[in-house]
Motif scaffolding. Structure first.
Motif, PDB file in Angstrom:
ATOM      1  N   ARG A 163       5.322 -20.646  41.999  1.00 55.98           N
ATOM      2  CA  ARG A 163       6.174 -20.621  40.804  1.00 55.98           C
ATOM      3  C   ARG A 163       6.771 -21.993  40.532  1.00 55.98           C
ATOM      4  NH1 ARG A 163      11.835 -17.430  40.438  1.00 55.98           N
ATOM      5  NH2 ARG A 163      12.489 -19.419  41.363  1.00 55.98           N
ATOM      6  N   HIS A 164       7.236 -22.665  41.570  1.00 51.85           N
ATOM      7  CA  HIS A 164       7.794 -24.008  41.384  1.00 51.85           C
ATOM      8  C   HIS A 164       6.732 -24.972  40.853  1.00 51.85           C
ATOM      9  CE1 HIS A 164      11.663 -23.055  42.798  1.00 51.85           C
ATOM     10  NE2 HIS A 164      11.443 -23.138  44.111  1.00 51.85           N
ATOM     11  N   ALA A 165       5.510 -24.882  41.386  1.00 53.71           N
ATOM     12  CA  ALA A 165       4.432 -25.761  40.928  1.00 53.71           C
ATOM     13  C   ALA A 165       4.126 -25.548  39.451  1.00 53.71           C
ATOM     14  CB  ALA A 165       3.180 -25.538  41.766  1.00 53.71           C
ATOM     15  N   LEU A 166       4.272 -24.311  38.991  1.00 56.61           N
ATOM     16  CA  LEU A 166       3.944 -23.971  37.605  1.00 56.61           C
ATOM     17  C   LEU A 166       5.082 -24.256  36.631  1.00 56.61           C
ATOM     18  CD1 LEU A 166       2.044 -20.611  38.164  1.00 56.61           C
ATOM     19  CD2 LEU A 166       1.067 -22.751  37.327  1.00 56.61           C
ATOM     20  N   GLU A 167       6.250 -24.604  37.128  1.00 55.89           N
ATOM     21  CA  GLU A 167       7.359 -24.882  36.232  1.00 55.89           C
ATOM     22  C   GLU A 167       7.019 -26.065  35.326  1.00 55.89           C
ATOM     23  OE1 GLU A 167      10.756 -25.403  38.727  1.00 55.89           O
ATOM     24  OE2 GLU A 167      10.972 -23.259  39.149  1.00 55.89           O
ATOM     25  N   GLY A 168       7.106 -25.855  34.025  1.00 58.43           N
ATOM     26  CA  GLY A 168       6.785 -26.898  33.065  1.00 58.43           C
ATOM     27  C   GLY A 168       5.310 -27.018  32.733  1.00 58.43           C
ATOM     28  N   TYR A 169       4.453 -26.232  33.415  1.00 58.07           N
ATOM     29  CA  TYR A 169       3.019 -26.314  33.123  1.00 58.07           C
ATOM     30  C   TYR A 169       2.738 -25.723  31.748  1.00 58.07           C
ATOM     31  CZ  TYR A 169      -2.037 -25.915  33.533  1.00 58.07           C
ATOM     32  OH  TYR A 169      -3.380 -26.025  33.315  1.00 58.07           O
ATOM     33  N   ARG A 170       1.977 -26.419  30.959  1.00 61.39           N
ATOM     34  CA  ARG A 170       1.639 -25.966  29.614  1.00 61.39           C
ATOM     35  C   ARG A 170       0.147 -25.697  29.559  1.00 61.39           C
ATOM     36  NH1 ARG A 170       5.483 -28.766  25.121  1.00 61.39           N
ATOM     37  NH2 ARG A 170       7.428 -28.621  26.299  1.00 61.39           N
ATOM     38  N   GLY A 171      -0.183 -24.453  29.507  1.00 62.48           N
ATOM     39  CA  GLY A 171      -1.575 -24.051  29.465  1.00 62.48           C
ATOM     40  C   GLY A 171      -1.700 -22.618  29.934  1.00 62.48           C
ATOM     41  N   PRO A 172      -2.781 -21.948  29.562  1.00 72.62           N
ATOM     42  CA  PRO A 172      -2.967 -20.556  29.973  1.00 72.62           C
ATOM     43  C   PRO A 172      -3.231 -20.443  31.464  1.00 72.62           C
ATOM     44  CG  PRO A 172      -4.898 -21.374  28.799  1.00 72.62           C
ATOM     45  CD  PRO A 172      -3.870 -22.445  28.714  1.00 72.62           C
ATOM     46  N   GLU A 216      -1.585 -31.142  42.157  1.00 71.25           N
ATOM     47  CA  GLU A 216      -2.592 -32.085  41.671  1.00 71.25           C
ATOM     48  C   GLU A 216      -3.569 -31.393  40.733  1.00 71.25           C
ATOM     49  OE1 GLU A 216      -6.164 -35.074  43.176  1.00 71.25           O
ATOM     50  OE2 GLU A 216      -5.069 -33.867  44.648  1.00 71.25           O
ATOM     51  N   MET A 217      -4.001 -30.199  41.103  1.00 67.56           N
ATOM     52  CA  MET A 217      -4.919 -29.468  40.236  1.00 67.56           C
ATOM     53  C   MET A 217      -4.315 -29.241  38.854  1.00 67.56           C
ATOM     54  SD  MET A 217      -6.563 -25.681  40.638  1.00 67.56           S
ATOM     55  CE  MET A 217      -7.980 -25.235  39.627  1.00 67.56           C
ATOM     56  N   LEU A 218      -3.058 -28.824  38.828  1.00 68.61           N
ATOM     57  CA  LEU A 218      -2.408 -28.566  37.552  1.00 68.61           C
ATOM     58  C   LEU A 218      -2.335 -29.840  36.709  1.00 68.61           C
ATOM     59  CD1 LEU A 218       0.473 -26.261  38.812  1.00 68.61           C
ATOM     60  CD2 LEU A 218      -1.594 -25.554  37.600  1.00 68.61           C
ATOM     61  N   ALA A 221       6.489 -10.082  39.242  1.00 73.56           N
ATOM     62  CA  ALA A 221       7.103  -9.191  38.258  1.00 73.56           C
ATOM     63  C   ALA A 221       8.622  -9.277  38.329  1.00 73.56           C
ATOM     64  CB  ALA A 221       6.640  -7.750  38.486  1.00 73.56           C
ATOM     65  N   ARG A 222       9.145  -9.496  39.509  1.00 72.87           N
ATOM     66  CA  ARG A 222      10.594  -9.558  39.685  1.00 72.87           C
ATOM     67  C   ARG A 222      11.168 -10.946  39.431  1.00 72.87           C
ATOM     68  NH1 ARG A 222      11.419  -6.017  45.295  1.00 72.87           N
ATOM     69  NH2 ARG A 222      11.190  -3.956  44.334  1.00 72.87           N
ATOM     70  N   HIS A 223      10.398 -11.984  39.749  1.00 75.63           N
ATOM     71  CA  HIS A 223      10.961 -13.328  39.759  1.00 75.63           C
ATOM     72  C   HIS A 223      10.338 -14.281  38.739  1.00 75.63           C
ATOM     73  CE1 HIS A 223      13.172 -12.274  43.375  1.00 75.63           C
ATOM     74  NE2 HIS A 223      12.048 -11.809  43.897  1.00 75.63           N
ATOM     75  N   ALA A 224       9.280 -13.877  38.080  1.00 81.02           N
ATOM     76  CA  ALA A 224       8.648 -14.710  37.041  1.00 81.02           C
ATOM     77  C   ALA A 224       7.899 -13.782  36.091  1.00 81.02           C
ATOM     78  CB  ALA A 224       7.703 -15.735  37.662  1.00 81.02           C
TER      79      ALA A 224
END
Length: 246
Positions: free
Chosen positions: A135-144, A105-107, A159-162
């Motif tokens: 990481r799943h929540a951030l998938e497709g997120y556009r922004g810094p 929701e925040m994203l 570092a290993r997975h994203a």
């Protein structure tokens, strides 16, 4: 993957960290509760970044909440990790009409309008479930956006997975002075493969922080709450994470 903590991070991945201050848990105070929708709106209105905290619900779903338990902010005894997402969705924050928000929701609310610092609250060695959920929540997120943690294993996981996601190490030297503390900080930085440091303002100036800032790691500092702390942040760090207007 870097095998040394001494390589300078790609400035294209870290430039946003130096572009504006960050509101600690959003712009809160008075009737506005930390890590709330109203706190995010206040920071967005100023064009300031938002620092927030993420805790895992019982199934690993990330919620934007600082404490391990609900006592301080909701007047309840339960631990966040003991409750299902639906139960957390229904809990109101003390003195507010707001409920505890999910990271997704925040994203959706912030939607890339200002930079985000997501502090992942994960103790010990079992970090994978929460890191994967973030990481799943951030998938497709556009922004810094950047993730950070006191736990260097969080940085190592990303570092290993994203690897493209900017990651930081949160540091306090409290109770960790002397050579033993210095060694621990070096090892933590090596484990975390950090692109930046988020340092306790009470520890600045710091020989450790200054050394890595000189080598290209952006240095943020928390929590800036006074004019004296603002002066320290301006002198020894790149940007403050603050709880009063800098």
């Amino acid at each position: 993957m870097r095998l040394s903590p001494f390589a300078q991070p790609d400035p294209r991945r870290t430039a946003f960290l130096r572009a504006q201050p960050f509101a600690h848990r959003g712009l809160h105070g008075g009737a506005v509760v930390e890590n709330s929708r109203a706190a995010w709106a206040g920071a967005i209105a100023l064009g300031h970044g938002i620092e927030c905290d993420v805790q895992a619900a019982a199934d690993g779903t990330p919620f934007v909440f600082h404490d391990d338990d609900l006592a301080r902010l909701a007047g309840r005894p339960e631990r966040v990790a003991a409750l299902a997402p639906a139960a957390l969705d229904a809990i109101r924050l003390t003195g507010s009409d707001e409920t505890i928000p999910r990271l997704t929701e925040m994203l959706a609310i912030v939607a890339g309008r200002v930079p985000l610092l997501i502090e992942i609250k994960a103790d010990g060695g079992r970090v994978a479930q929460l890191c994967l959920a973030v990481r799943h929540a951030l998938e497709g997120y556009r922004g810094p956006v950047a993730v950070m943690s006191f736990n260097p294993l969080v940085g190592r996981w990303f570092a290993r997975h994203a690897a493209r996601l900017t990651r930081g190490l949160v540091v306090s030297e409290e109770g960790k002075r002397g050579s033993r503390g210095a060694v621990e900080r070096w090892l933590s930085l090596w484990q975390a493969r950090a692109d930046f440091l988020a340092y306790d303002v009470r520890d600045l100036p710091s020989r450790f922080a200054g050394r890595f800032r000189a080598r290209g790691l952006p240095l943020l500092t928390w929590t800036v709450r006074s004019a004296a702390a603002e002066e320290t942040a301006a002198r020894y760090a790149d940007r403050p994470i603050y709880e009063r207007h800098p």
